[in-house]
Enzyme design. Structure first.
Site, PDB file in Angstrom:
ATOM      1  N   GLU A 129      45.271   9.550  39.515  1.00  0.00           N
ATOM      2  CA  GLU A 129      45.102   8.495  40.336  1.00  0.00           C
ATOM      3  C   GLU A 129      45.304   8.458  41.905  1.00  0.00           C
ATOM      4  O   GLU A 129      44.826   9.142  42.672  1.00  0.00           O
ATOM      5  CB  GLU A 129      45.402   7.006  39.675  1.00  0.00           C
ATOM      6  N   GLU A 147      54.269  -0.709  36.604  1.00  0.00           N
ATOM      7  CA  GLU A 147      52.708  -0.906  36.839  1.00  0.00           C
ATOM      8  C   GLU A 147      52.228  -2.356  36.053  1.00  0.00           C
ATOM      9  O   GLU A 147      51.825  -3.274  36.296  1.00  0.00           O
ATOM     10  CB  GLU A 147      51.470  -0.075  36.208  1.00  0.00           C
TER      11      GLU A 147
END
Ligand code: RAM
Length: 921
Positions: free
Chosen positions: A490, A754
Site C-alpha cells: 500500500e 492501524e
C-alpha cells in the site's frame, strides 16, 4: 535560567526556503528565515538587515553586494523573499542577517548560504537514457535461480567515461531518474540520498537532486555512472497487482548533468547522451514492495572507474530529448538517519535465525557475512510481529519484503539493499553460514530527513512510550510522501491520514517543506470539477475524494500558514481550496454533504459504533469552508471571505437542523459525532453544555473507553479537556484496557497500530487483509500531549507562534510533564511539576514573541515567579485572575512560576478555548 546571563540577541538557524544550506534551490525568489535566542526578558528584534553576495568575503564590501535590504525597522524573521539581483543557475549565494534588539543594540548576526539549481530549461543539456530493447539481453547470473520475473527487468548500471582538462575548483552533479537511482563517480557513491528522486506526480513533475562532487572528480579520465531501479516509476506501488507501468512508465531511465568549473571561470558539462553504456550488475532485481535480489558473483569490479574492462556493455537508447518537467527537490530528502542494533538473535533451525531490533521500524538490514563460499543464497524476510516465535507476514499482503543475497566468495561481505524498503521489527535470515552474531546484523532506518523539532516527556512511562511510538510511526511513514503504512502493498499518500496527523507531525519535526512539496501532488491530483483524490500522488483510486480525505487539500495549506507562516503555500493552494469547497457545494445545494462523497470512509476504523457518514461529511464541509474564510482573510481577500462566510453559516444551520436535537443530542450519539460538532463549532452556544454532558456520559458508560476512528480520535482528548472534562481526557490517555493506546503498548507496540483491535486477547490478530502495526493516524493525540498536557500552543489568531498560549494541564496520574518546541521563530518550552502541594511551571518564550500563561492554582493571588510575587517581576506584563487560576501575560524570556497546586476536582483554567472553530472569533 538567570534572566540576565545572556543579554544579547542572537540569530541562529538561518534557512533558505525552510532548509539549512540547500544545494539546489529552484525558486527565483527564495525566502530567507532565521530564529532568535536570548535569555533577556522582553528581548525582541526591532530591525534587520540582509546582505548577500556571491563570495562570503564580499559581504563586507558594499560595492560587491548583490542585495542589501538596508536596515528595515521590522520584527519579521520569517520567509522574507529574495529581493536582490536576479539569481543565476548553479551559483552559490552567501547571505548574512544582522539584527537590532528592542533597545537598538546590535545582536549577534548569522551567516549562511544557498545554491541555486538549474533554474531554466535551457540549462539542461542532458537527455533521458535507458536500456535499448534492441541490444543484447543481459548476461544471466552463473548458476543462480532467477529472481521473480514479476519484479521486472534488472536495474541498469549506467556509465560514461569522460576527460577533464584540469582539476575543477567546483563540480556539481544534477541528476534524476524515472525510477530510483544511486549516482556513482569514479568508484564512489555520490552523496547520501536514498530512493531519489522520490515520488511525485511524475507526469507533472520529476524532482532532480543536486550534489557537490568537487572532491570526487579529477583531471584526466573520470567515470560518471548510476544504478537505476524501477522504484515508484515502474515497480509495484500500492495494492494494484499490476506494476506501476500502468501509472507511469514500463522501464526506468536516467538523466544527469555534471558541471565542472575551472579556476579560469570556464565550465565543462558532461551529460547523459547516446555515448553512455549500460550493463547488468550484481543487483538482479529490485522492487520497493517486493525486495532486492543481489548476486555478488555478478559484480563487475570497478565498473564505475576508468579501469574497468569494457566487455558486456551495451549502448543506451536515448528515450527522448524533452527534459521537462524537472524541478529542484524542495524538501529534505530521504536518508538513512540511524542504525539500530539487534537486541536479540535466536536460532530457529540450521542456518536460520530471527533477529529482533526491539523496535518496529522502516528501512532495511545490513548483514555481514564471513568466510562463505561463492554462490550461497541467503534470504532475509521481514515482519513487524511474531506469531509462535516465527514471522507473521500475512498482513504484508502481496508485498514480499524478501531480500536475497548470493555470496561472492569474499572473506567478509556486506549486504544492504538500496532500492527497496521494509517495515519490520524482526528479520529472519536463512541459510546464513556459521553463527549469526548480533553485531553482524543491523537495521538501517530511512525516511525524509526532516529536522527534529520537539520533545515531550512526562512522569508516566506508558505515555512516554506512546510518544515514542508516535515519533517512530512518523519516521517510518515519511518516506517520499506521507504514507499510511510502510510494510504492506500500500504505502500510499492517503490524504486523511496526513491531515489528521499533520498537527502532531509538526510538533515532532519541521515538516514545513515536506508538506508544502506534497501539497503540490495533492493539487496535481485535483480534477476539473475541483475534487481532490483520496491519495496523492493519485494512483489506483479514480474517484473523487471522501469527506475528511479530500479536505486535507484545504486543511494542510492552512496548517502550513498557521504553524510556519507559509503564506506562499497558502496562496498557491487557495484556488484549489475554493475549488474543492465549490465542488461539494455544487453537488449538494441543500448544504448537507451526501452526494459525491467518493468512497466515504466515515470515521474510519471506529470501533463498535457507526458515526453517520452524512453528519461527518457535513461537519467537514463546514470545517473546510471555515478554513477558506480564514485563509481569504489572511490573504487579504475580504470579498471572498464574505462569500464563504455566508456559505459557512448556511452549512452550520443545515448541520444543526439535520443532526442536532433540541436537547443537545447529536444524531447517532457517537463520540465522534459530538466531537465533530463541538470541535468545529456546529452547535448553538446554548446547547454546548448539554452536548458535552452527552459526550461525557457516552465515554463514561463505556468505562472511559473510546469508540473513535481516524477522524474522531484527533479530537477526543482535546475536546474533552477544552470543555472541562480533563478527568475523562486523562482517563482515556491512561487507559490500558481495550480499546486504547495503552492496550497496544501493554501488548508490546513500539509504533502506532492501524486499528485499535490489531491484536486482542479475545480474537488474536485482526484480519490480515488490513492490519498494519505502523500507521500514524491514531497517533494524532500527540498534538494534545505537546499543546495541552505540557502546554505549548498559540493563541487563535497567532501565526507561527507569535503569541504563545502556554496551558499546562496537571491531571490524571501525572506529577510532571514538559515539552520543548523549536518553533519557526525560536525555541519554546513549557513544563510543570507538582510537589509538596505546589505547582512549578517553567516556560521559555522566544524573543519577539509573547505568551499567555495559564496557571491552574487554588490560590490565584499567590502566584510567584522567580520566588517573588509574579506581578512585580520583570517580563510579567500583567496578571489576571481566571476561572480556576491566574493568567500571566509574559514578554519573551525564561520563567519559573510557582503557585499553590490546583484543586484536584476543579476543571482547569479556561481563559480562551482554542478549538478550531474559535479561530474565527
Ligand atoms: C486504508 C489505508 C489508509 C486509509 C484508507 C481509507 O487502506 O491504510 O490509512 O486512509 O484505507
Amino acid at each position: 535560567m538567570t534572566p540576565t546571563s545572556d543579554p544579547s540577541l542572537l540569530v541562529y538557524g538561518p534557512r533558505t526556503e525552510q532548509l539549512h544550506e540547500p544545494l539546489g534551490v529552484g525558486e527565483q525568489h527564495p525566502r530567507l528565515s532565521w530564529k532568535l535566542r536570548s535569555e533577556r526578558r522582553g528581548a525582541a528584534q526591532s530591525a534587520y538587515r540582509i546582505t548577500a553576495a556571491e563570495r562570503a568575503d564580499d559581504l563586507d564590501a558594499s560595492s560587491r553586494l548583490l542585495w542589501d535590504s538596508g536596515r528595515r525597522e521590522s520584527g519579521e524573521t520569517l520567509l522574507i523573499a529574495w529581493n536582490g539581483a536576479a539569481l543565476r543557475s548553479a551559483t552559490r549565494y552567501h547571505w548574512r542577517v544582522e539584527v537590532w534588539d528592542e533597545t537598538g543594540a546590535p545582536g549577534t548576526p548569522a551567516q549562511t548560504w544557498f545554491e541555486t539549481g538549474l533554474l531554466t530549461h535551457d540549462d539542461w543539456q542532458a537527455v533521458w537514457v535507458g536500456r535499448d530493447p534492441h541490444s543484447a539481453p543481459p548476461v544471466e547470473p552463473p548458476g543462480d535461480e532467477d529472481p521473480d520475473p514479476s519484479w521486472g527487468t534488472p536495474p541498469l548500471y549506467l556509465r560514461r567515461e569522460f576527460e577533464l582538462r584540469d582539476t575543477p575548483v567546483r563540480a556539481r552533479l544534477y541528476a534524476t531518474a524515472r525510477g530510483v537511482y544511486e549516482p556513482r563517480l569514479n568508484g564512489s557513491r555520490v552523496g547520501d540520498l536514498e530512493l531519489a528522486p522520490g515520488w511525485t506526480e511524475y507526469h507533472r513533475r520529476v524532482q532532480y537532486q543536486s550534489y557537490d562532487v568537487t572532491t570526487l572528480v579529477r583531471e584526466g579520465r573520470n567515470v560518471l555512472g548510476a544504478i537505476v531501479a524501477h522504484g515508484w516509476w515502474s515497480g509495484h506501488i500500492g495494492f494494484d497487482p499490476r506494476r506501476a507501468a500502468h501509472h507511469y512508465g514500463s522501464e526506468p531511465a536516467y538523466l544527469a548533468q555534471l558541471v565542472a568549473e575551472f579556476a579560469d571561470g570556464s565550465r565543462q558539462v558532461v551529460a547523459t547522451d547516446p555515448d553512455w553504456t549500460e550493463h547488468p550488475g550484481a543487483i538482479r532485481a529490485a522492487d520497493l514492495l517486493m525486495g532486492q535480489h543481489v548476486d555478488a558473483r555478478c559484480e563487475i569490479p570497478g565498473w564505475d572507474t576508468p579501469e574497468a574492462v569494457a566487455a558486456g556493455r551495451y549502448q543506451v537508447a536515448v528515450l527522448d530529448h524533452a527534459t521537462g518537467p524537472l524541478v529542484a527537490e524542495p524538501d529534505p530528502p530521504v536518508r538513512v538517519t540511524r542504525g539500530v542494533a539487534a537486541v536479540a538473535v535466536r536460532q530457529r533451525g540450521p542456518g536460520r535465525y530471527i533477529a529482533d531490533f526491539g523496535q518496529n521500524l522502516v528501512g532495511r538490514v545490513r548483514l555481514t557475512v564471513r568466510g562463505a563460499a561463492a554462490g550461497r543464497r541467503i534470504t532475509l524476510r521481514h515482519a513487524e510481529i511474531l506469531a509462535d516465535g516465527d514471522l507473521y507476514v500475512d498482513n504484508l499482503r502481496r508485498a514480499r519484503a524478501i531480500d536475497t543475497y548470493v555470496t561472492g566468495g569474499g572473506q567478509v561481505e556486506f549486504f544492504e539493499p538500496q532500492f527497496t524498503f521494509h517495515g519490520f521489527r524482526y528479520v529472519e535470515i536463512d541459510n546464513y553460514p556459521g553463527d549469526l552474531q548480533p553485531r553482524d546484523v543491523m537495521a538501517r532506518v530511512l525516511h525524509n530527513d526532516v529536522p527534529r523539532a520537539g520533545t515531550f516527556e512526562c512522569s508516566d512511562p506508558m505515555i512516554n512510550q506512546l510518544q515514542s511510538n508516535i515519533v517512530w510511526g512518523q519516521r517510518g511513514n515519511f518516506v517520499a510522501v506521507p504514507t499510511d503504512c510502510p510494510q504492506r502493498d500500500e504505502r500510499l499518500g492517503w490524504l486523511a491520514d496526513a491531515q489528521i496527523f499533520a498537527p502532531t507531525a509538526s510538533r515532532n519535526a519541521d515538516v514545513s517543506a515536506f508538506f508544502a512539496r506534497w501539497m503540490r501532488d495533492v493539487i496535481d491530483g485535483q480534477d476539473t470539477d475541483g475534487a481532490f483524490r483520496d491519495v496523492a500522488p493519485a494512483v489506483t483510486i479514480d474517484r473523487e475524494a471522501a469527506p475528511a480525505w479530500g479536505d486535507a487539500g484545504v486543511i494542510i495549506p492552512w496548517h502550513l500558514w498557521r504553524i510556519y507562516g507559509d503564506r506562499r503555500a497558502l496562496r498557491r493552494s487557495f484556488g484549489a481550496m475554493t475549488a474543492w469547497v465549490d465542488h461539494i457545494r455544487r453537488h449538494n445545494p441543500d448544504l448537507r454533504w451526501r452526494r459525491r462523497t467518493g468512497n466515504s470512509y466515515g470515521d474510519w476504523l471506529q470501533i463498535d459504533v457507526t458515526t453517520p457518514r452524512d453528519l461527518l461529511a457535513t461537519a467537514y464541509f463546514a470545517r473546510s469552508t471555515e478554513i477558506v474564510v480564514l485563509s481569504a482573510d489572511a490573504l487579504g481577500l475580504p470579498e471572498v471571505a464574505a462569500e464563504y462566510r455566508a456559505l459557512h453559516g448556511g452549512i452550520r444551520s443545515a448541520f444543526i437542523d439535520s443532526f442536532v436535537s433540541a436537547d443537545g443530542r447529536v444524531e447517532g450519539g457517537t463520540q465522534t459525532g459530538y466531537l465533530l460538532a463541538l470541535a468545529f463549532g456546529l452547535l448553538p452556544e446554548s446547547l454546548i453544555p448539554a452536548a458535552v454532558g452527552h459526550l461525557a456520559a457516552e465515554v463514561e458508560s463505556r468505562g472511559a473507553r473510546l469508540t473513535t476512528g481516524f477522524v474522531g480520535t484527533a479530537l477526543l482528548c482535546p475536546v474533552l479537556a477544552e470543555h472541562g472534562r480533563t478527568d475523562l481526557a486523562y482517563a482515556l490517555l491512561h487507559q490500558e484496557e481495550f480499546p486504547s493506546w495503552g492496550h497496544s503498548i501493554r501488548h508490546g507496540a513500539t509504533t502506532i497500530w492501524e486499528r485499535w483491535d490489531g491484536w486482542t486477547e479475545q480474537s488474536g490478530f485482526q484480519s490480515a487483509a488490513m492490519n498494519s502495526f505502523n500507521h500514524y493516524s491514531l497517533g494524532s493525540v500527540g498534538d494534545w500531549l505537546f499543546g495541552r498536557v505540557a502546554g505549548i500552543d498559540q493563541t487563535p489568531g497567532s501565526v507561527a507562534y507569535r503569541e504563545l498560549l502556554l496551558r499546562p494541564l496537571p491531571g490524571g496520574r501525572l506529577t510532571w510533564a514538559r515539552a520543548e518546541q523549536e518553533t519557526a521563530r525560536g525555541r519554546a518550552e513549557c513544563g510543570w511539576a507538582l510537589a509538596d502541594g505546589r505547582l512549578t511551571i517553567t516556560a521559555v518564550v522566544p524573543p519577539g514573541t509573547t505568551a499567555l500563561l495559564e496557571v491552574p492554582t487554588s490560590d490565584p493571588a499567590g502566584v510567584r515567579e522567580g520566588g517573588e510575587p509574579a506581578a512585580i517581576r520583570p517580563g510579567v506584563l500583567a496578571v489576571e485572575p481566571a476561572d480556576a487560576g491566574a493568567l500571566l501575560h509574559l514578554a519573551s524570556g525564561h520563567y519559573v512560576v510557582s503557585a499553590a497546586a490546583p484543586d484536584t476536582h476543579t476543571p482547569p483554567v479556561s481563559s480562551r478555548p482554542v478549538l478550531f472553530s474559535r479561530e474565527t472569533s
